[in-house]
Design a protein around this motif. Structure first.
Motif, PDB file in Angstrom:
ATOM      1  N   HIS A 176       0.780  -1.115   0.099  1.00 19.40           N
ATOM      2  CA  HIS A 176      -0.111  -0.215  -0.006  1.00 19.40           C
ATOM      3  C   HIS A 176       0.767   1.285  -0.044  1.00 19.40           C
ATOM      4  O   HIS A 176       0.458   2.380  -0.878  1.00 19.40           O
ATOM      5  CB  HIS A 176      -1.111  -0.136   1.095  1.00 19.40           C
ATOM      6  CG  HIS A 176      -2.178  -1.047   0.998  1.00 19.40           C
ATOM      7  ND1 HIS A 176      -3.188  -0.724   0.131  1.00 19.40           N
ATOM      8  CD2 HIS A 176      -2.385  -2.119   1.837  1.00 19.40           C
ATOM      9  CE1 HIS A 176      -3.994  -1.752   0.187  1.00 19.40           C
ATOM     10  NE2 HIS A 176      -3.596  -2.707   1.241  1.00 19.40           N
ATOM     11  N   PHE A 177       1.953   1.174   0.785  1.00 18.65           N
ATOM     12  CA  PHE A 177       2.786   2.483   0.915  1.00 18.65           C
ATOM     13  C   PHE A 177       3.588   2.837  -0.653  1.00 18.65           C
ATOM     14  O   PHE A 177       3.599   3.768  -0.968  1.00 18.65           O
ATOM     15  CB  PHE A 177       3.960   2.035   1.617  1.00 18.65           C
ATOM     16  CG  PHE A 177       4.959   3.325   1.898  1.00 18.65           C
ATOM     17  CD1 PHE A 177       4.338   4.574   2.226  1.00 18.65           C
ATOM     18  CD2 PHE A 177       5.980   3.252   2.157  1.00 18.65           C
ATOM     19  CE1 PHE A 177       5.055   5.758   2.593  1.00 18.65           C
ATOM     20  CE2 PHE A 177       7.123   4.426   2.208  1.00 18.65           C
ATOM     21  CZ  PHE A 177       6.407   5.489   2.338  1.00 18.65           C
ATOM     22  N   GLU A 178       3.900   1.835  -1.390  1.00 18.58           N
ATOM     23  CA  GLU A 178       4.456   2.069  -2.608  1.00 18.58           C
ATOM     24  C   GLU A 178       3.338   2.758  -3.711  1.00 18.58           C
ATOM     25  O   GLU A 178       3.841   3.388  -4.392  1.00 18.58           O
ATOM     26  CB  GLU A 178       4.897   0.456  -3.340  1.00 18.58           C
ATOM     27  CG  GLU A 178       6.038  -0.145  -2.938  1.00 18.58           C
ATOM     28  CD  GLU A 178       6.245  -1.453  -3.556  1.00 18.58           C
ATOM     29  OE1 GLU A 178       5.150  -1.799  -4.180  1.00 18.58           O
ATOM     30  OE2 GLU A 178       7.431  -1.963  -3.209  1.00 18.58           O
ATOM     31  N   ARG A 179       2.041   2.320  -3.251  1.00 17.99           N
ATOM     32  CA  ARG A 179       1.046   2.861  -4.199  1.00 17.99           C
ATOM     33  C   ARG A 179       0.867   4.305  -3.866  1.00 17.99           C
ATOM     34  O   ARG A 179       0.587   5.167  -4.687  1.00 17.99           O
ATOM     35  CB  ARG A 179      -0.392   2.117  -4.280  1.00 17.99           C
ATOM     36  CG  ARG A 179      -0.049   0.925  -4.874  1.00 17.99           C
ATOM     37  CD  ARG A 179      -1.448   0.091  -5.027  1.00 17.99           C
ATOM     38  NE  ARG A 179      -2.188  -0.087  -3.757  1.00 17.99           N
ATOM     39  CZ  ARG A 179      -3.500  -0.559  -3.829  1.00 17.99           C
ATOM     40  NH1 ARG A 179      -4.162  -0.458  -4.820  1.00 17.99           N
ATOM     41  NH2 ARG A 179      -4.273  -0.491  -2.710  1.00 17.99           N
ATOM     42  N   LEU A 180       0.796   4.647  -2.705  1.00 16.55           N
ATOM     43  CA  LEU A 180       0.721   5.835  -2.149  1.00 16.55           C
ATOM     44  C   LEU A 180       1.783   6.953  -2.741  1.00 16.55           C
ATOM     45  O   LEU A 180       1.306   8.025  -2.933  1.00 16.55           O
ATOM     46  CB  LEU A 180       0.654   5.965  -0.436  1.00 16.55           C
ATOM     47  CG  LEU A 180      -0.734   5.362  -0.164  1.00 16.55           C
ATOM     48  CD1 LEU A 180      -0.395   5.362   1.443  1.00 16.55           C
ATOM     49  CD2 LEU A 180      -1.903   6.246  -0.137  1.00 16.55           C
ATOM     50  N   GLY A 215       0.753   5.877   8.356  1.00 15.11           N
ATOM     51  CA  GLY A 215       1.766   6.518   9.155  1.00 15.11           C
ATOM     52  C   GLY A 215       3.079   6.811   8.635  1.00 15.11           C
ATOM     53  O   GLY A 215       3.638   7.775   8.665  1.00 15.11           O
ATOM     54  N   LEU A 216       3.628   5.750   7.481  1.00 14.16           N
ATOM     55  CA  LEU A 216       4.915   6.075   6.683  1.00 14.16           C
ATOM     56  C   LEU A 216       4.640   7.296   5.806  1.00 14.16           C
ATOM     57  O   LEU A 216       5.413   8.045   5.732  1.00 14.16           O
ATOM     58  CB  LEU A 216       5.237   4.796   6.083  1.00 14.16           C
ATOM     59  CG  LEU A 216       5.429   3.672   6.905  1.00 14.16           C
ATOM     60  CD1 LEU A 216       5.776   2.354   5.875  1.00 14.16           C
ATOM     61  CD2 LEU A 216       6.849   3.825   7.653  1.00 14.16           C
ATOM     62  N   LEU A 217       3.560   7.281   5.232  1.00 17.09           N
ATOM     63  CA  LEU A 217       3.348   8.463   4.364  1.00 17.09           C
ATOM     64  C   LEU A 217       3.339   9.728   5.188  1.00 17.09           C
ATOM     65  O   LEU A 217       3.803  10.875   4.826  1.00 17.09           O
ATOM     66  CB  LEU A 217       1.960   8.164   3.803  1.00 17.09           C
ATOM     67  CG  LEU A 217       1.577   9.541   2.588  1.00 17.09           C
ATOM     68  CD1 LEU A 217       2.735   9.489   1.510  1.00 17.09           C
ATOM     69  CD2 LEU A 217       0.171   9.406   2.292  1.00 17.09           C
ATOM     70  N   ASN A 218       2.601  10.047   6.325  1.00 19.77           N
ATOM     71  CA  ASN A 218       2.620  11.022   7.153  1.00 19.77           C
ATOM     72  C   ASN A 218       4.028  11.484   7.529  1.00 19.77           C
ATOM     73  O   ASN A 218       4.319  12.557   7.455  1.00 19.77           O
ATOM     74  CB  ASN A 218       1.828  10.815   8.366  1.00 19.77           C
ATOM     75  CG  ASN A 218       0.420  10.892   8.074  1.00 19.77           C
ATOM     76  OD1 ASN A 218      -0.021  11.116   7.190  1.00 19.77           O
ATOM     77  ND2 ASN A 218      -0.447  10.242   9.184  1.00 19.77           N
ATOM     78  N   ASN A 219       4.912  10.421   7.879  1.00 20.98           N
ATOM     79  CA  ASN A 219       6.265  10.823   8.048  1.00 20.98           C
ATOM     80  C   ASN A 219       6.983  11.429   6.795  1.00 20.98           C
ATOM     81  O   ASN A 219       7.728  12.353   7.056  1.00 20.98           O
ATOM     82  CB  ASN A 219       7.005   9.372   8.487  1.00 20.98           C
ATOM     83  CG  ASN A 219       6.681   8.666   9.743  1.00 20.98           C
ATOM     84  OD1 ASN A 219       6.254   9.599  10.637  1.00 20.98           O
ATOM     85  ND2 ASN A 219       6.920   7.653  10.074  1.00 20.98           N
ATOM     86  N   MET A 276       2.240   6.061  14.267  1.00 25.43           N
ATOM     87  CA  MET A 276       2.997   4.810  13.257  1.00 25.43           C
ATOM     88  C   MET A 276       1.399   4.447  12.970  1.00 25.43           C
ATOM     89  O   MET A 276       1.370   3.815  11.668  1.00 25.43           O
ATOM     90  CB  MET A 276       3.685   3.951  14.133  1.00 25.43           C
ATOM     91  CG  MET A 276       4.027   2.747  13.132  1.00 25.43           C
ATOM     92  SD  MET A 276       4.883   3.267  11.701  1.00 25.43           S
ATOM     93  CE  MET A 276       6.360   3.634  12.434  1.00 25.43           C
ATOM     94  N   TYR A 277       0.662   4.198  13.608  1.00 31.19           N
ATOM     95  CA  TYR A 277      -0.639   3.685  13.489  1.00 31.19           C
ATOM     96  C   TYR A 277      -1.862   4.879  13.563  1.00 31.19           C
ATOM     97  O   TYR A 277      -2.807   4.765  14.412  1.00 31.19           O
ATOM     98  CB  TYR A 277      -1.193   2.591  14.393  1.00 31.19           C
ATOM     99  CG  TYR A 277      -0.529   1.327  13.906  1.00 31.19           C
ATOM    100  CD1 TYR A 277      -0.968   0.545  12.985  1.00 31.19           C
ATOM    101  CD2 TYR A 277       0.766   0.818  14.497  1.00 31.19           C
ATOM    102  CE1 TYR A 277      -0.322  -0.821  12.465  1.00 31.19           C
ATOM    103  CE2 TYR A 277       1.390  -0.307  14.173  1.00 31.19           C
ATOM    104  CZ  TYR A 277       0.874  -1.030  13.112  1.00 31.19           C
ATOM    105  OH  TYR A 277       1.474  -2.363  12.873  1.00 31.19           O
ATOM    106  N   PRO A 278      -2.080   5.783  12.584  1.00 36.72           N
ATOM    107  CA  PRO A 278      -3.133   6.769  12.823  1.00 36.72           C
ATOM    108  C   PRO A 278      -4.277   6.223  12.537  1.00 36.72           C
ATOM    109  O   PRO A 278      -4.602   5.093  11.798  1.00 36.72           O
ATOM    110  CB  PRO A 278      -2.555   7.785  11.549  1.00 36.72           C
ATOM    111  CG  PRO A 278      -1.901   6.993  10.484  1.00 36.72           C
ATOM    112  CD  PRO A 278      -0.933   5.902  11.273  1.00 36.72           C
TER     113      PRO A 278
END
Length: 387
Positions: A176-180, A215-219, A276-278
């Motif tokens: 999911h992070f890759e697509r974001l 959470g990774l995207l927010n970072n 980390m977990y919004p």
């Protein structure tokens, strides 16, 4: 960091089933492509714009990008490179934006009240990227799940294997992070979208993975803002929408004997919010027959009320049921269950009837349609809401 929805009304209209409308109304043969509705971005961009416009003219306040099945793996299966995948996915956002601009121009010419149209980045679950789409069952191959789909025996839970589940969450998070990042790293595309929709999620561990990916995207957003200045990269509201094909969640309980009920699922979406977990800005149910919504929403509310203090805000509720037919992943087609005999008006009345009984648990409600719902359904829905 959870950005909240800001609407002028407490009831907002979402569009309907984009891919099935391409098939039904515009007669596109897209079911054989791993990309499904996204293949139209490449071959029929003008029809993509016309489909968005059909939903806008019907009364949608939010339109969804045709990116539901977009991922590096589906693009690879369809014969497209990594670079082409990024370009096509961003192009989908631009097509939705073009449709919004055309609609604004129409409103100005006609002297109509200007509606504030939002664009949602549509992201399906990992199951939608599999060769035999498994978003309605959650049968994922390792390391994403315990076992790939089989015509003989299937399972979608790790039982007591905590290590296997954690590895699955890590793998799904990366997916999911890759697509974001595809959209986030294209500044023009990121600025055009207003919210993010994670749709048809069939497993609680994938819900957790989506939260971790956000959470990774927010970072990443924070890091970019610190070097580029405030306002360059802005967090977006987002929702997680789950699927309940037969009124139950597809994931089996740990003993493997029964499927989960809606109240079992809420914890995965909102418990213990952190950087980390919004927690999502909204919770949803999609691609589920409309007759199940009443009991499912009640189960959501029962569990949500006990955790609302930890959440710190009231989420929106997003409901976009399908037209009632059943998807067959083997034939990649919809099986008519007689739902087409029900009018769009009946469907819309059933949906709005569910929303009329909502508790004060929610900040507001977003109503729309999923597969096999058309602009006619959305027109009926808006007419009832604003009558």
């Amino acid at each position: 960091m959870t950005s909240q929805f800001k609407f002028d009304s407490g009831t907002i209209v979402l569009d309907g089933g984009f891919g099935t409308t391409l098939e039904q109304a515009f007669r596109l043969d897209i079911s054989d492509s791993p990309l499904w509705s996204a293949i139209a971005i490449i071959d029929y961009s003008d029809i993509v714009i016309q489909t968005h416009l059909a939903f806008l003219r019907a009364g949608a306040d939010i339109i969804s990008t045709s990116t539901y099945q977009c991922s590096y793996s589906t693009f690879e299966r369809a014969g497209y490179s990594y670079i082409e995948a990024r370009k096509i996915m961003s192009e989908s956002v631009e097509l939705a934006s073009q449709a919004r601009r055309v609609f604004y121009e129409e409103q100005l010419r006609n002297g109509d009240p200007i509606r504030d149209i939002r664009i949602a980045l549509s992201l399906g679950p990992f199951g939608a990227s599999l060769q035999l789409a498994q978003e309605f069952n959650g049968f994922y191959p390792p390391p994403f799940g315990p076992k790939a789909y089989s015509q003989v025996e299937n399972c979608n839970t790790f039982g007591n294997d905590g290590a296997g589940e954690e590895e699955s969450i890590r793998s799904l998070t990366q997916f999911h992070f890759e697509r974001l990042l595809i959209v986030f790293e294209n500044e023009a595309a990121w600025n055009e979208i207003d919210c993010i929709a994670f749709e048809t999620v069939p497993l609680t561990r994938e819900i957790k993975a989506v939260r971790r990916a956000m959470g990774l995207l927010n970072n990443r957003i924070t890091a970019v803002a610190s070097t580029s200045g405030p306002g360059i990269s802005i967090a977006k509201p987002w929702w997680i929408s789950m699927v309940f094909p037969d009124g139950k969640y597809p994931e089996m309980t740990q003993d493997g004997n029964s499927k989960m009920v809606a109240s079992d699922v809420i914890g995965a979406a909102i418990e213990k919010p952190s950087a980390m977990y919004p927690s999502p800005s909204a919770l949803g149910i999609n691609c589920t027959p409309v007759e199940y919504l009443q009991i499912l929403v009640s189960q959501f509310e029962e569990n949500l009320e006990s955790q609302s203090i930890a959440l710190g805000f009231k989420p929106w509720l997003v409901l976009y049921p399908n037209g009632g037919d059943v998807y067959d992943p083997i034939t990649r087609s919809w099986v008519d269950c007689g739902s087409q005999s029900n009018s769009a008006e009946q469907w819309a009345k059933a949906l709005t009837g569910t929303s009329h009984t909502l508790s004060n648990t929610w900040a507001g409600v977003i109503l729309g349609g999923c597969c096999r719902t058309t602009p006619t359904h959305i027109e009926a829905l808006r007419r009832i809401i604003h009558c």
